[in-house]
Design a protein around this motif. Sequence first.
Motif, mmCIF file in Angstrom:
data_model
loop_
_atom_site.group_PDB
_atom_site.id
_atom_site.type_symbol
_atom_site.label_atom_id
_atom_site.label_comp_id
_atom_site.label_asym_id
_atom_site.label_seq_id
_atom_site.Cartn_x
_atom_site.Cartn_y
_atom_site.Cartn_z
ATOM 1 N N PRO A 1 0.801 -1.226 0.000
ATOM 2 C CA PRO A 1 0.000 0.000 0.000
ATOM 3 C C PRO A 1 0.834 1.276 0.000
ATOM 4 C CG PRO A 1 -0.940 -1.592 1.513
ATOM 5 C CD PRO A 1 0.392 -2.138 1.078
ATOM 6 N N GLU A 2 2.043 1.220 0.531
ATOM 7 C CA GLU A 2 2.873 2.413 0.575
ATOM 8 C C GLU A 2 3.385 2.817 -0.810
ATOM 9 O OE1 GLU A 2 5.929 2.047 3.511
ATOM 10 O OE2 GLU A 2 4.506 1.844 5.171
ATOM 11 N N THR A 3 3.158 1.966 -1.808
ATOM 12 C CA THR A 3 3.508 2.316 -3.185
ATOM 13 C C THR A 3 2.283 2.673 -4.015
ATOM 14 O OG1 THR A 3 3.335 0.053 -4.062
ATOM 15 C CG2 THR A 3 5.440 0.682 -3.051
ATOM 16 N N PHE A 4 1.102 2.602 -3.426
ATOM 17 C CA PHE A 4 -0.139 2.825 -4.170
ATOM 18 C C PHE A 4 -0.363 4.313 -4.463
ATOM 19 C CE2 PHE A 4 -3.141 -0.983 -3.269
ATOM 20 C CZ PHE A 4 -2.130 -1.870 -3.603
ATOM 21 N N VAL A 5 -0.941 4.578 -5.629
ATOM 22 C CA VAL A 5 -1.524 5.882 -5.945
ATOM 23 C C VAL A 5 -3.040 5.694 -5.934
ATOM 24 C CG1 VAL A 5 -1.824 7.670 -7.694
ATOM 25 C CG2 VAL A 5 0.445 6.685 -7.287
ATOM 26 N N VAL A 6 -3.733 6.479 -5.117
ATOM 27 C CA VAL A 6 -5.167 6.305 -4.902
ATOM 28 C C VAL A 6 -5.899 7.598 -5.263
ATOM 29 C CG1 VAL A 6 -6.948 5.724 -3.205
ATOM 30 C CG2 VAL A 6 -4.710 4.597 -3.110
ATOM 31 N N VAL A 7 -7.062 7.446 -5.867
ATOM 32 C CA VAL A 7 -7.850 8.578 -6.357
ATOM 33 C C VAL A 7 -9.121 8.750 -5.519
ATOM 34 C CG1 VAL A 7 -9.112 9.530 -8.332
ATOM 35 C CG2 VAL A 7 -7.036 8.160 -8.708
ATOM 36 N N PRO A 8 -9.326 9.921 -4.901
ATOM 37 C CA PRO A 8 -10.632 10.223 -4.307
ATOM 38 C C PRO A 8 -11.545 10.777 -5.399
ATOM 39 C CG PRO A 8 -9.105 11.997 -3.821
ATOM 40 C CD PRO A 8 -8.361 11.007 -4.672
ATOM 41 N N THR A 9 -12.433 9.951 -5.913
ATOM 42 C CA THR A 9 -13.201 10.353 -7.088
ATOM 43 C C THR A 9 -14.525 11.003 -6.705
ATOM 44 O OG1 THR A 9 -13.896 9.606 -9.282
ATOM 45 C CG2 THR A 9 -14.483 8.193 -7.409
ATOM 46 N N SER B 1 -25.389 1.261 -5.991
ATOM 47 C CA SER B 1 -24.744 1.116 -4.679
ATOM 48 C C SER B 1 -24.423 2.463 -4.065
ATOM 49 C CB SER B 1 -23.435 0.322 -4.813
ATOM 50 O OG SER B 1 -23.666 -1.022 -5.152
ATOM 51 N N ARG B 2 -24.268 2.480 -2.752
ATOM 52 C CA ARG B 2 -23.740 3.663 -2.072
ATOM 53 C C ARG B 2 -22.228 3.517 -1.984
ATOM 54 N NH1 ARG B 2 -22.486 4.687 3.331
ATOM 55 N NH2 ARG B 2 -22.102 6.898 3.701
ATOM 56 N N VAL C 1 -11.689 5.664 -5.017
ATOM 57 C CA VAL C 1 -12.644 5.515 -3.920
ATOM 58 C C VAL C 1 -13.569 6.719 -3.801
ATOM 59 C CG1 VAL C 1 -10.976 4.138 -2.608
ATOM 60 C CG2 VAL C 1 -11.151 6.580 -2.163
ATOM 61 N N THR C 2 -14.785 6.439 -3.351
ATOM 62 C CA THR C 2 -15.710 7.481 -2.907
ATOM 63 C C THR C 2 -16.732 6.852 -1.971
ATOM 64 O OG1 THR C 2 -17.227 9.249 -3.573
ATOM 65 C CG2 THR C 2 -17.347 7.204 -4.815
ATOM 66 N N ASN C 3 -17.227 7.640 -1.027
ATOM 67 C CA ASN C 3 -18.295 7.150 -0.159
ATOM 68 C C ASN C 3 -19.652 7.719 -0.566
ATOM 69 O OD1 ASN C 3 -17.721 9.844 0.827
ATOM 70 N ND2 ASN C 3 -18.909 9.332 2.655
ATOM 71 N N VAL C 4 -19.672 8.583 -1.603
ATOM 72 C CA VAL C 4 -20.925 9.219 -1.993
ATOM 73 C C VAL C 4 -21.679 8.360 -3.001
ATOM 74 C CG1 VAL C 4 -19.909 11.499 -1.632
ATOM 75 C CG2 VAL C 4 -19.964 10.523 -3.932
ATOM 76 N N GLU C 5 -22.950 8.685 -3.176
ATOM 77 C CA GLU C 5 -23.757 8.001 -4.168
ATOM 78 C C GLU C 5 -23.287 8.430 -5.559
ATOM 79 O OE1 GLU C 5 -24.781 9.982 -1.790
ATOM 80 O OE2 GLU C 5 -25.739 8.648 -0.338
ATOM 81 N N THR C 6 -23.135 7.485 -6.442
ATOM 82 C CA THR C 6 -22.646 7.797 -7.778
ATOM 83 C C THR C 6 -23.772 7.679 -8.800
ATOM 84 O OG1 THR C 6 -21.995 5.510 -8.244
ATOM 85 C CG2 THR C 6 -20.359 6.941 -7.179
ATOM 86 N N SER C 7 -23.591 8.325 -9.935
ATOM 87 C CA SER C 7 -24.538 8.205 -11.038
ATOM 88 C C SER C 7 -24.045 7.132 -11.998
ATOM 89 C CB SER C 7 -24.665 9.538 -11.781
ATOM 90 O OG SER C 7 -25.151 10.548 -10.917
#
Length: 264
Positions: free
Chosen positions: A147-155, A238-239, A202-208
């Motif tokens: 995980p310390e090499t991961f690039v993660v996107v908050p979408t 999904s949420r 990743v996101t915790n919001v409802e997506t379209s």
Amino acid sequence: MTTRADCARRAAEAGAAVAAESFQGELTVETKAGKTDVVTQADRDAQRRVADAIGESFPGEPIVGEEDATPTSVPGEGPAWVVDPIDGTANYVRGIRTWATSVAATVDGEAVAGATVAPALGDAFVLESGGAIRNGEAVTVSDRTDPETFVVVPTMWWSPDRRGEYADACRGIVERFGDMRRFGSAQLELALCAAGAVDAVVTNVETSPWDTVVGAGLVEAAGGTVTNIHGEPWRHDSRGLVASNGAAHDAVLEAARAPETPSR
């Protein structure tokens, strides 16, 4: 016989070509639900061109889309098409090249084919027969396990009254992973995860559905994992959405849930 994957690709290319004609030109920009929720005539024109292309091969099938008062819910039964004429309109109106036209074919609510075409980047991602293709070549998610090499996107983007959750989502990422990116186009972010360029989205919001269906399908077809915020199999209704290469999905889920347990 035209396959749904072929139709999705051709329709996405046709819509993208329409949008590209006005890109970095003079645009009249309107707002929808909020000050940063923008739309242009190019969005509407591109969606109509996509719909025309679909209708040529699969006439009468329902189209779910972001513009033109089309239905916004994916049917649970039978075939349908999910369209985002310009995913990343906020980038598009600023002349930023990170935007795409996305078309998904669904059957009984599940993606069976799709395409995300980004003409300003020269990239076309296609979901077909369970495989993920980028510019004609099969792609897979990254093989990173640390995980310390991961690039993660908050979408996605949080509404003004939930911006604290965005800060918490970023905190959840920077505390666990190597780096963070945000591109402003969820379909492209998910496509990049499928291609191994980023390791999780990743996101915790409802997506379209028009923002996510093709991309989520690409990640799974490329060997990754896509769940909701609770770690259950993801669906268009999904949420939350948590997509990763699968190697450290539990850690990615923890980051996605950070807004649920914000720091004090």
